[in-house]
Design a protein around this motif. Sequence first.
Motif, mmCIF file in Angstrom:
data_model
loop_
_atom_site.group_PDB
_atom_site.id
_atom_site.type_symbol
_atom_site.label_atom_id
_atom_site.label_comp_id
_atom_site.label_asym_id
_atom_site.label_seq_id
_atom_site.Cartn_x
_atom_site.Cartn_y
_atom_site.Cartn_z
ATOM 1 N N VAL A 208 -6.418 52.850 -11.480
ATOM 2 C CA VAL A 208 -5.944 54.228 -11.362
ATOM 3 C C VAL A 208 -6.108 54.667 -9.909
ATOM 4 O O VAL A 208 -6.872 54.077 -9.142
ATOM 5 N N VAL A 209 -5.364 55.700 -9.540
ATOM 6 C CA VAL A 209 -5.428 56.219 -8.176
ATOM 7 C C VAL A 209 -6.003 57.625 -8.219
ATOM 8 O O VAL A 209 -5.501 58.496 -8.944
ATOM 9 N N GLU A 210 -7.070 57.846 -7.463
ATOM 10 C CA GLU A 210 -7.654 59.179 -7.318
ATOM 11 C C GLU A 210 -7.671 59.543 -5.840
ATOM 12 O O GLU A 210 -7.457 58.682 -4.982
ATOM 13 N N PHE A 211 -7.929 60.807 -5.553
ATOM 14 C CA PHE A 211 -7.782 61.289 -4.188
ATOM 15 C C PHE A 211 -9.032 62.048 -3.746
ATOM 16 O O PHE A 211 -9.502 62.951 -4.433
ATOM 17 N N GLN A 212 -9.551 61.632 -2.571
ATOM 18 C CA GLN A 212 -10.722 62.297 -1.999
ATOM 19 C C GLN A 212 -10.297 63.113 -0.784
ATOM 20 O O GLN A 212 -9.493 62.657 0.032
ATOM 21 N N SER A 213 -10.850 64.303 -0.675
ATOM 22 C CA SER A 213 -10.465 65.201 0.414
ATOM 23 C C SER A 213 -11.110 64.797 1.735
ATOM 24 O O SER A 213 -12.183 64.206 1.779
ATOM 25 N N LEU B 272 -1.058 40.173 -6.773
ATOM 26 C CA LEU B 272 -1.668 41.303 -7.459
ATOM 27 C C LEU B 272 -1.997 42.421 -6.478
ATOM 28 O O LEU B 272 -1.815 43.606 -6.778
ATOM 29 N N GLU B 273 -2.476 42.062 -5.298
ATOM 30 C CA GLU B 273 -2.788 43.077 -4.289
ATOM 31 C C GLU B 273 -1.518 43.783 -3.833
ATOM 32 O O GLU B 273 -1.520 44.998 -3.614
ATOM 33 N N ILE B 274 -0.436 43.041 -3.686
ATOM 34 C CA ILE B 274 0.839 43.644 -3.288
ATOM 35 C C ILE B 274 1.297 44.636 -4.354
ATOM 36 O O ILE B 274 1.667 45.776 -4.046
ATOM 37 N N GLU B 275 1.266 44.220 -5.614
ATOM 38 C CA GLU B 275 1.707 45.103 -6.698
ATOM 39 C C GLU B 275 0.860 46.367 -6.766
ATOM 40 O O GLU B 275 1.388 47.484 -6.908
ATOM 41 N N ALA B 276 -0.456 46.215 -6.637
ATOM 42 C CA ALA B 276 -1.351 47.369 -6.713
ATOM 43 C C ALA B 276 -1.135 48.313 -5.527
ATOM 44 O O ALA B 276 -1.110 49.538 -5.694
ATOM 45 N N THR B 277 -0.977 47.761 -4.321
ATOM 46 C CA THR B 277 -0.796 48.606 -3.130
ATOM 47 C C THR B 277 0.521 49.354 -3.179
ATOM 48 O O THR B 277 0.598 50.535 -2.798
ATOM 49 N N LEU B 278 1.581 48.711 -3.647
ATOM 50 C CA LEU B 278 2.868 49.393 -3.775
ATOM 51 C C LEU B 278 2.785 50.526 -4.791
ATOM 52 O O LEU B 278 3.388 51.596 -4.596
ATOM 53 N N ASN B 279 2.020 50.326 -5.860
ATOM 54 C CA ASN B 279 1.818 51.397 -6.828
ATOM 55 C C ASN B 279 1.088 52.577 -6.186
ATOM 56 O O ASN B 279 1.439 53.743 -6.423
ATOM 57 N N VAL B 280 0.085 52.288 -5.362
ATOM 58 C CA VAL B 280 -0.633 53.362 -4.661
ATOM 59 C C VAL B 280 0.317 54.107 -3.723
ATOM 60 O O VAL B 280 0.296 55.339 -3.650
ATOM 61 N N ILE B 281 1.153 53.369 -2.999
ATOM 62 C CA ILE B 281 2.111 54.003 -2.083
ATOM 63 C C ILE B 281 3.027 54.952 -2.850
ATOM 64 O O ILE B 281 3.304 56.075 -2.393
ATOM 65 N N ASP B 282 3.484 54.535 -4.024
ATOM 66 C CA ASP B 282 4.344 55.407 -4.837
ATOM 67 C C ASP B 282 3.617 56.690 -5.224
ATOM 68 O O ASP B 282 4.195 57.783 -5.188
ATOM 69 N N GLN B 283 2.323 56.564 -5.586
ATOM 70 C CA GLN B 283 1.542 57.747 -5.958
ATOM 71 C C GLN B 283 1.307 58.655 -4.748
ATOM 72 O O GLN B 283 1.348 59.886 -4.857
ATOM 73 N N VAL B 284 1.062 58.052 -3.598
ATOM 74 C CA VAL B 284 0.792 58.817 -2.379
ATOM 75 C C VAL B 284 2.017 59.598 -1.937
ATOM 76 O O VAL B 284 1.934 60.790 -1.601
ATOM 77 N N THR B 285 3.173 58.947 -1.904
ATOM 78 C CA THR B 285 4.382 59.650 -1.456
ATOM 79 C C THR B 285 4.750 60.765 -2.435
ATOM 80 O O THR B 285 5.226 61.822 -2.017
ATOM 81 N N LYS B 286 4.491 60.528 -3.713
ATOM 82 C CA LYS B 286 4.768 61.571 -4.694
ATOM 83 C C LYS B 286 3.842 62.768 -4.508
ATOM 84 O O LYS B 286 4.280 63.929 -4.554
ATOM 85 N N LEU B 287 2.538 62.498 -4.274
ATOM 86 C CA LEU B 287 1.605 63.602 -4.056
ATOM 87 C C LEU B 287 1.927 64.334 -2.762
ATOM 88 O O LEU B 287 1.883 65.576 -2.718
ATOM 89 N N PHE C 118 9.335 48.749 3.189
ATOM 90 C CA PHE C 118 10.431 49.323 3.965
ATOM 91 C C PHE C 118 11.591 49.762 3.066
ATOM 92 O O PHE C 118 12.272 50.746 3.367
ATOM 93 N N ALA C 119 11.818 49.050 1.971
ATOM 94 C CA ALA C 119 12.862 49.458 1.034
ATOM 95 C C ALA C 119 12.565 50.842 0.464
ATOM 96 O O ALA C 119 13.475 51.665 0.287
ATOM 97 N N ARG C 120 11.288 51.107 0.191
ATOM 98 C CA ARG C 120 10.903 52.431 -0.290
ATOM 99 C C ARG C 120 11.114 53.496 0.780
ATOM 100 O O ARG C 120 11.598 54.595 0.495
ATOM 101 N N LEU C 121 10.750 53.185 2.015
ATOM 102 C CA LEU C 121 10.879 54.158 3.090
ATOM 103 C C LEU C 121 12.343 54.519 3.356
ATOM 104 O O LEU C 121 12.667 55.669 3.672
ATOM 105 N N LYS C 122 13.238 53.552 3.215
ATOM 106 C CA LYS C 122 14.658 53.793 3.502
ATOM 107 C C LYS C 122 15.303 54.701 2.468
ATOM 108 O O LYS C 122 16.325 55.334 2.757
ATOM 109 N N THR C 123 14.743 54.755 1.272
ATOM 110 C CA THR C 123 15.313 55.598 0.217
ATOM 111 C C THR C 123 14.502 56.868 -0.028
ATOM 112 O O THR C 123 14.799 57.617 -0.951
#
Length: 382
Positions: free
Chosen positions: A150-155, A193-208, A240-245
């Motif tokens: 899961v992804v959580e966020f610290q201030s 596995l690290e790639i998949e997990a990091t890309l999931n975090v990036i998706d959560q970060v850009t959404k937040l 980069f594919a995510r950033l372009k869209t």
Amino acid sequence: MPKKRVLVIDEESAFTRLLQDDLEQREISVACIYSPGDENAATAFDPDVIVADKDIWTESNAGLLGTFDAVEHPLPLVLMTGMDANIYSAGTGSVTTADSQIVATIPKPFDPNALAALIEQHAEASQKIILDSEYISALIASERLIDNLVVEFQSKHSLSDGSVVGYEALSRLKTRRAISPATIFSAATEIALEIEATLNVIDQVTKLAASLHDWRKSVPVSFNCSAILLTQREFIDAFFARLKTSPNFRGLVIMEITEENRIANIAVVAEVCHILSQYGIAVSIDDYGTGHSNLDRIAEIPFAELKLDKKIFWAFCNDRVPITVLGSVIDYCHHRGAKSVIEGIETPFHLEKARLLGADHGQGFYWGHAVPPQYLVKNWSG
């Protein structure tokens, strides 16, 4: 002295997240079962006591008791009873049932102090050493690692006035929150596995970041990325594919390059960082003061922020590192036009010492633990 190991079987909730954090602070190791499929990891954890919610103590979960063959005596079981008066009437003393392993009951919700007292009374710490890596390996073997993340966020806060200046995404295992991402994504974990997990975090970060911007609470949100990933074509292409869209996240997203034992080609890392800056992604150097990091090694990276690792900061607080050492790093950041961040601020004393150094920002439990994204924005779904 070995830590006592407690296996909690309950529904996932804010209460169980806080219960894990509370018991870990008491030097009690905790693993949880929320979903079918996590039994193999629970077995690898090899608990000294089980604490289970009566309502989900199913026949399948009950079968776990028979899997701990190395335990010489019956594994003690504490039932969380809810408001069931028939069981609660037994109080917290021994319970006479067909299952001789039930040693106590405790009503829900309960004070963690009461559970800690029961654990102290009924659990005997095993001398067997269980490595966190063994637990991770069991999750991977069961194909349960990604589902458990899961992804959580610290201030992050300004040291001058305490205001929130950003958030950092932190990967956590739902079932073992105390295990650090550095342990989860080590050389023993497949890079895929690290790639998949990091890309999931990036998706959560850009959404937040986008949600905070929409709610007029716009501050940058950062994510951790190991240097080795920045040399992996599969990860770079997907990133980069995510950033372009995506919309323009200039000033809203920061990538923190984490320090680790795996040595990456720093020239390649620097080149990727320069390209990312064209997309508006700022770069931060995380965990500075550990591993292979030094000023010469990071000089070519266009970083906008440098974070001093809490271990070296605490060493300074304990008078084991002179102020000139950390002061020179902070001066270098200011010379580069970069912000400096002190990690590991947990007490007013830490805050005072961080301000003495002249750093810009701080991060740590002094301001609270990481929280799920729905705590930060309304109507979150993800």
